[in-house]
Motif scaffolding. Sequence first.
Motif, PDB file in Angstrom:
ATOM      1  N   SER A 234       0.823  -1.212   0.000  1.00 54.87           N
ATOM      2  CA  SER A 234       0.000   0.000   0.000  1.00 54.87           C
ATOM      3  C   SER A 234       0.858   1.263   0.000  1.00 54.87           C
ATOM      4  CB  SER A 234      -0.981  -0.004   1.179  1.00 54.87           C
ATOM      5  OG  SER A 234      -0.294   0.011   2.415  1.00 54.87           O
ATOM      6  N   ALA A 235       2.027   1.212   0.621  1.00 51.49           N
ATOM      7  CA  ALA A 235       2.926   2.368   0.600  1.00 51.49           C
ATOM      8  C   ALA A 235       3.504   2.579  -0.797  1.00 51.49           C
ATOM      9  CB  ALA A 235       4.047   2.185   1.628  1.00 51.49           C
ATOM     10  N   VAL A 236       3.948   1.489  -1.431  1.00 50.47           N
ATOM     11  CA  VAL A 236       4.499   1.584  -2.788  1.00 50.47           C
ATOM     12  C   VAL A 236       3.413   2.073  -3.752  1.00 50.47           C
ATOM     13  CG1 VAL A 236       5.453   0.267  -4.730  1.00 50.47           C
ATOM     14  CG2 VAL A 236       6.306  -0.141  -2.404  1.00 50.47           C
ATOM     15  N   GLY A 237       2.230   1.517  -3.631  1.00 49.33           N
ATOM     16  CA  GLY A 237       1.142   1.851  -4.551  1.00 49.33           C
ATOM     17  C   GLY A 237       0.521   3.209  -4.344  1.00 49.33           C
ATOM     18  N   ASN A 238       0.804   3.866  -3.227  1.00 50.28           N
ATOM     19  CA  ASN A 238       0.159   5.140  -2.900  1.00 50.28           C
ATOM     20  C   ASN A 238       1.121   6.308  -2.733  1.00 50.28           C
ATOM     21  OD1 ASN A 238      -2.861   5.053  -2.440  1.00 50.28           O
ATOM     22  ND2 ASN A 238      -2.208   3.178  -1.423  1.00 50.28           N
TER      23      ASN A 238
ATOM     24  N   PRO B  51       0.748   4.774   8.675  1.00 46.60           N
ATOM     25  CA  PRO B  51       1.999   5.455   9.031  1.00 46.60           C
ATOM     26  C   PRO B  51       3.157   5.098   8.099  1.00 46.60           C
ATOM     27  CG  PRO B  51       0.899   4.700  11.008  1.00 46.60           C
ATOM     28  CD  PRO B  51       0.139   4.114   9.840  1.00 46.60           C
ATOM     29  N   VAL B  52       3.205   3.854   7.639  1.00 52.02           N
ATOM     30  CA  VAL B  52       4.274   3.445   6.720  1.00 52.02           C
ATOM     31  C   VAL B  52       4.168   4.215   5.416  1.00 52.02           C
ATOM     32  CG1 VAL B  52       5.157   1.521   5.331  1.00 52.02           C
ATOM     33  CG2 VAL B  52       4.631   1.170   7.756  1.00 52.02           C
ATOM     34  N   SER B  53       2.979   4.281   4.837  1.00 52.91           N
ATOM     35  CA  SER B  53       2.836   5.007   3.570  1.00 52.91           C
ATOM     36  C   SER B  53       3.085   6.496   3.767  1.00 52.91           C
ATOM     37  CB  SER B  53       1.474   4.747   2.921  1.00 52.91           C
ATOM     38  OG  SER B  53       0.431   5.362   3.641  1.00 52.91           O
ATOM     39  N   ALA B  54       2.694   7.049   4.901  1.00 47.34           N
ATOM     40  CA  ALA B  54       2.952   8.467   5.180  1.00 47.34           C
ATOM     41  C   ALA B  54       4.450   8.739   5.239  1.00 47.34           C
ATOM     42  CB  ALA B  54       2.284   8.870   6.493  1.00 47.34           C
ATOM     43  N   ALA B  55       5.182   7.857   5.893  1.00 43.33           N
ATOM     44  CA  ALA B  55       6.632   8.036   6.000  1.00 43.33           C
ATOM     45  C   ALA B  55       7.305   7.941   4.639  1.00 43.33           C
ATOM     46  CB  ALA B  55       7.215   7.004   6.964  1.00 43.33           C
ATOM     47  N   VAL B  56       6.841   7.023   3.791  1.00 41.81           N
ATOM     48  CA  VAL B  56       7.415   6.874   2.444  1.00 41.81           C
ATOM     49  C   VAL B  56       7.123   8.117   1.609  1.00 41.81           C
ATOM     50  CG1 VAL B  56       7.295   5.566   0.275  1.00 41.81           C
ATOM     51  CG2 VAL B  56       7.461   4.363   2.471  1.00 41.81           C
TER      52      VAL B  56
END
Length: 196
Positions: A83-87, A98-103
Amino acid sequence: MDAQGFTEHGRRHANLVGSIAYNVLSYLGHEERVCEVAAVAGFLHDIGNVVSRADHGQTGALIAYDLLKDADITYADLALVLSAVGNHEEQYGQSVSPVSAAVILADKSDVHRSRVRKNASIAFDIHDRVNYAVEASFLRVDAEAHTLTLELTIDTEISQVLEYFEIFLDRMIMCRRAAETLGCSFRITVNDVPVL
């Protein structure tokens, strides 16, 4: 990416984004496992560029799945990476964890002249000119104040500050939303002057 004239998206960028994503969550007190997942997602976030620049986040999520599905990773952590890579792109992405926000914050804070290709024409391309004008960029995490501050040093003889916001406004809005996902405010300073 080099052949198409885009800014550097190789190992330097991947390693830096992974490291910054890890540090953002670590400084904000997230558990080590979540920080490590953010580092993996940050490292892999642009892998979709091997297929196409267009929609590379979503393509990258599919490639990351193939790379990680047989690794020693839980389904929950795999979902966080995908979801982080895709978003992470401002055209369609959202900070869904939080992971996607940090990325997102790590990726969008990597603005620097070292990313500009040697054959770039800063006189004609605003993206190359703005990146080349940025002499230093640093994402400062202040857990106590709940702020994430992008600190930029820009050579205004090369590019005016307004040009930075002209091309990166959507990215900065995405960073503000990502910071909110982490319970923080997003700020920007340019040449030691607060601008946001």
